[in-house]
Design a protein around this motif. Structure first.
Motif, PDB file in Angstrom:
ATOM      1  N   GLU A 100       0.923  -1.156   0.232  1.00  0.00           N
ATOM      2  CA  GLU A 100      -0.181   0.123   0.085  1.00  0.00           C
ATOM      3  C   GLU A 100       0.748   1.170   0.095  1.00  0.00           C
ATOM      4  O   GLU A 100       0.617   2.212  -0.696  1.00  0.00           O
ATOM      5  CB  GLU A 100      -0.875   0.031   1.210  1.00  0.00           C
ATOM      6  N   HIS A 101       1.978   1.161   0.558  1.00  0.00           N
ATOM      7  CA  HIS A 101       2.997   2.426   0.817  1.00  0.00           C
ATOM      8  C   HIS A 101       3.226   2.810  -0.837  1.00  0.00           C
ATOM      9  O   HIS A 101       3.893   3.861  -0.916  1.00  0.00           O
ATOM     10  CB  HIS A 101       4.155   2.111   1.744  1.00  0.00           C
ATOM     11  N   LEU A 102       3.368   1.764  -1.681  1.00  0.00           N
ATOM     12  CA  LEU A 102       3.846   2.115  -3.120  1.00  0.00           C
ATOM     13  C   LEU A 102       2.906   2.781  -3.832  1.00  0.00           C
ATOM     14  O   LEU A 102       3.124   3.511  -5.288  1.00  0.00           O
ATOM     15  CB  LEU A 102       4.098   0.857  -3.557  1.00  0.00           C
ATOM     16  N   LEU A 103       1.488   2.694  -3.519  1.00  0.00           N
ATOM     17  CA  LEU A 103       0.256   3.412  -4.302  1.00  0.00           C
ATOM     18  C   LEU A 103       0.472   5.000  -4.329  1.00  0.00           C
ATOM     19  O   LEU A 103       0.982   5.450  -3.314  1.00  0.00           O
ATOM     20  CB  LEU A 103      -1.014   3.066  -3.565  1.00  0.00           C
ATOM     21  N   HIS A 113       3.916  10.586  -4.353  1.00  0.00           N
ATOM     22  CA  HIS A 113       4.939   9.501  -3.911  1.00  0.00           C
ATOM     23  C   HIS A 113       4.356   8.422  -4.480  1.00  0.00           C
ATOM     24  O   HIS A 113       2.989   8.245  -4.500  1.00  0.00           O
ATOM     25  CB  HIS A 113       5.307   9.621  -2.713  1.00  0.00           C
ATOM     26  N   GLY A 114       5.246   7.305  -4.433  1.00  0.00           N
ATOM     27  CA  GLY A 114       4.623   6.014  -5.012  1.00  0.00           C
ATOM     28  C   GLY A 114       5.043   5.801  -6.490  1.00  0.00           C
ATOM     29  O   GLY A 114       5.284   6.695  -7.003  1.00  0.00           O
ATOM     30  N   THR A 115       4.709   4.454  -6.777  1.00  0.00           N
ATOM     31  CA  THR A 115       4.859   4.274  -8.120  1.00  0.00           C
ATOM     32  C   THR A 115       3.845   3.391  -8.753  1.00  0.00           C
ATOM     33  O   THR A 115       3.851   3.077 -10.056  1.00  0.00           O
ATOM     34  CB  THR A 115       6.375   3.393  -8.316  1.00  0.00           C
ATOM     35  N   ILE A 116       2.819   3.018  -7.980  1.00  0.00           N
ATOM     36  CA  ILE A 116       1.840   2.275  -8.642  1.00  0.00           C
ATOM     37  C   ILE A 116       0.366   2.839  -8.083  1.00  0.00           C
ATOM     38  O   ILE A 116       0.023   3.350  -7.246  1.00  0.00           O
ATOM     39  CB  ILE A 116       1.745   0.887  -7.680  1.00  0.00           C
ATOM     40  N   SER A 117      -0.687   2.891  -9.331  1.00  0.00           N
ATOM     41  CA  SER A 117      -1.895   3.414  -9.344  1.00  0.00           C
ATOM     42  C   SER A 117      -3.046   2.511  -8.767  1.00  0.00           C
ATOM     43  O   SER A 117      -2.585   1.267  -9.078  1.00  0.00           O
ATOM     44  CB  SER A 117      -2.302   3.799 -10.752  1.00  0.00           C
ATOM     45  N   ARG A 118      -3.835   2.970  -8.005  1.00  0.00           N
ATOM     46  CA  ARG A 118      -4.932   2.002  -7.425  1.00  0.00           C
ATOM     47  C   ARG A 118      -5.698   1.409  -8.804  1.00  0.00           C
ATOM     48  O   ARG A 118      -6.577   0.494  -8.561  1.00  0.00           O
ATOM     49  CB  ARG A 118      -5.791   2.775  -6.907  1.00  0.00           C
ATOM     50  N   ARG A 119      -5.599   1.988 -10.063  1.00  0.00           N
ATOM     51  CA  ARG A 119      -5.953   1.212 -11.056  1.00  0.00           C
ATOM     52  C   ARG A 119      -5.653   0.060 -11.499  1.00  0.00           C
ATOM     53  O   ARG A 119      -6.414  -0.617 -12.108  1.00  0.00           O
ATOM     54  CB  ARG A 119      -5.912   2.208 -12.289  1.00  0.00           C
ATOM     55  N   MET A 120      -4.687  -0.435 -10.933  1.00  0.00           N
ATOM     56  CA  MET A 120      -4.122  -1.835 -11.279  1.00  0.00           C
ATOM     57  C   MET A 120      -4.762  -2.693 -10.236  1.00  0.00           C
ATOM     58  O   MET A 120      -4.542  -3.922 -10.611  1.00  0.00           O
ATOM     59  CB  MET A 120      -2.782  -2.016 -11.171  1.00  0.00           C
ATOM     60  N   LEU A 121      -5.539  -2.477  -9.407  1.00  0.00           N
ATOM     61  CA  LEU A 121      -6.030  -3.295  -8.329  1.00  0.00           C
ATOM     62  C   LEU A 121      -7.061  -4.527  -9.072  1.00  0.00           C
ATOM     63  O   LEU A 121      -6.983  -5.711  -8.791  1.00  0.00           O
ATOM     64  CB  LEU A 121      -6.840  -2.639  -7.310  1.00  0.00           C
ATOM     65  N   PRO A 122      -8.075  -4.237  -9.952  1.00  0.00           N
ATOM     66  CA  PRO A 122      -8.672  -5.230 -10.428  1.00  0.00           C
ATOM     67  C   PRO A 122      -7.774  -6.393 -11.287  1.00  0.00           C
ATOM     68  O   PRO A 122      -8.202  -7.496 -11.281  1.00  0.00           O
ATOM     69  CB  PRO A 122      -9.701  -4.434 -11.537  1.00  0.00           C
ATOM     70  N   GLY A 123      -6.962  -5.887 -12.117  1.00  0.00           N
ATOM     71  CA  GLY A 123      -6.109  -6.869 -12.539  1.00  0.00           C
ATOM     72  C   GLY A 123      -5.154  -7.493 -11.914  1.00  0.00           C
ATOM     73  O   GLY A 123      -4.823  -8.691 -11.825  1.00  0.00           O
ATOM     74  N   PHE A 124      -4.909  -7.022 -10.772  1.00  0.00           N
ATOM     75  CA  PHE A 124      -3.941  -7.709  -9.806  1.00  0.00           C
ATOM     76  C   PHE A 124      -4.637  -8.682  -9.177  1.00  0.00           C
ATOM     77  O   PHE A 124      -4.149  -9.922  -9.086  1.00  0.00           O
ATOM     78  CB  PHE A 124      -3.365  -6.859  -8.756  1.00  0.00           C
ATOM     79  N   PHE A 125      -6.162  -8.538  -8.777  1.00  0.00           N
ATOM     80  CA  PHE A 125      -6.635  -9.547  -8.162  1.00  0.00           C
ATOM     81  C   PHE A 125      -7.092 -10.752  -9.312  1.00  0.00           C
ATOM     82  O   PHE A 125      -7.048 -11.745  -8.808  1.00  0.00           O
ATOM     83  CB  PHE A 125      -7.990  -9.007  -7.335  1.00  0.00           C
ATOM     84  N   LEU A 126      -7.391 -10.301 -10.384  1.00  0.00           N
ATOM     85  CA  LEU A 126      -7.673 -11.124 -11.568  1.00  0.00           C
ATOM     86  C   LEU A 126      -6.248 -12.346 -11.576  1.00  0.00           C
ATOM     87  O   LEU A 126      -6.313 -13.544 -11.764  1.00  0.00           O
ATOM     88  CB  LEU A 126      -7.750 -10.640 -12.702  1.00  0.00           C
ATOM     89  N   ALA A 127      -5.126 -11.569 -11.729  1.00  0.00           N
ATOM     90  CA  ALA A 127      -3.728 -12.287 -11.719  1.00  0.00           C
ATOM     91  C   ALA A 127      -3.659 -13.277 -10.666  1.00  0.00           C
ATOM     92  O   ALA A 127      -3.195 -14.469 -10.891  1.00  0.00           O
ATOM     93  CB  ALA A 127      -2.651 -11.632 -11.864  1.00  0.00           C
ATOM     94  N   LEU A 128      -4.195 -12.811  -9.357  1.00  0.00           N
ATOM     95  CA  LEU A 128      -3.751 -13.780  -7.966  1.00  0.00           C
ATOM     96  C   LEU A 128      -4.805 -14.802  -8.418  1.00  0.00           C
ATOM     97  O   LEU A 128      -4.691 -16.013  -8.000  1.00  0.00           O
ATOM     98  CB  LEU A 128      -4.254 -12.980  -7.041  1.00  0.00           C
TER      99      LEU A 128
END
Length: 266
Positions: A100-103, A113-128
């Motif tokens: 979460e600290h990278l968001l 700060h951070g390098t990752i957008s919350r927009r990636m969460l749907p794809g992240f959960f799908l990959a898991l």
């Protein structure tokens, strides 16, 4: 300390931002009026007021920029609060908590700060979901939900820091991280696959001018995400007692192989 409910926190943030903006504008106008009044012997005529109005109007672009940034910050904060307000499975929250600290977020100094957008969460959960399979992931969901119920006993909001300190929850997290890590044995192929899945399922941006409107997951960003996501597992591999506990649940686990995979992800 009990965390503030998302709705209450959102109201507080809006109130604080509105107060700060109002104070800034009032202070600027007041100081300028005092300055001009002092030049005119302590009073202002209608002509002076009209002249000051013209001056204030010329500063409208500067104020517009300030208000626009404030609205953008408010939109971002609401997106973050929305994530916390939505009733998501405990397992999903515990996974995101690792990175979460990278968001992307704006710090107190106004710098993003951070390098990752919350927009990636749907794809992240799908990959898991695809890596673990529906049955395994459902088992993690059930175990985490049961742990939250056991620890919180119905109290809300959920204290995720307290949940994270529970030994049984830590075992669940390690089991999930072990499952994820083993899919990265062929790191180049799995990295390309993960990025493609994530970027093809990005959530829409908050608006067309949002700072992450054109964001996409890149190999360096994924590397940072995986390092944080699997950090607990890395610590377990380096600790004899922790590894023994993990190996009892996964008799086929190869410590050297896992250490090599994690090393390649750094």
């Amino acid at each position: 300390m009990t965390p503030m409910p998302p709705e209450e926190l959102g109201q507080k943030l809006r109130r604080d931002r509105s107060r700060a903006l109002a104070q800034a504008v009032v202070t600027a106008f007041t100081e300028r009026l005092k300055e001009e009044a002092a030049k005119q012997g302590g009073f202002l005529s209608q002509r002076h007021i009209d002249e000051l109005n013209v001056e204030f109007q010329t500063k409208s672009e500067q104020l517009t920029a300030v208000f626009e940034q404030a609205l953008l910050d408010a939109t971002r904060e609401q997106e973050e609060l929305k994530w916390h307000a939505i009733k998501r499975p405990a397992f999903d929250r515990l996974m995101v908590k690792r990175f979460e600290h990278l968001l992307l977020h704006r710090g107190a100094n106004g710098i993003v700060h951070g390098t990752i957008s919350r927009r990636m969460l749907p794809g992240f959960f799908l990959a898991l979901h695809m890596m673990m399979g529906p049955q395994e992931r459902e088992r993690y969901h059930w175990r985490c939900d049961a742990a939250v119920e056991r620890i919180m006993k119905g109290r809300v909001p959920v204290d995720w820091n307290l949940i994270d300190k529970d030994e049984a929850v830590h075992d669940i997290v390690l089991d999930a991280q072990y499952s994820i890590a083993m899919h990265f044995e062929d790191i180049a192929r799995r990295t390309d696959w993960f990025i493609n899945i994530t970027n093809s399922h990005l959530a829409p941006p908050a608006h067309k001018d949002a700072g992450d409107a054109n964001w996409e997951l890149t190999p360096p960003a994924l590397q940072g995400l995986l390092q944080s996501l699997l950090a607990d597992l890395g610590e377990a591999v380096s600790d004899d007692a922790a590894w023994h506990r993990l190996a009892q649940r996964h008799p086929d686990a190869d410590r050297n192989k896992l250490a090599l995979i994690l090393d390649h992800l750094r």
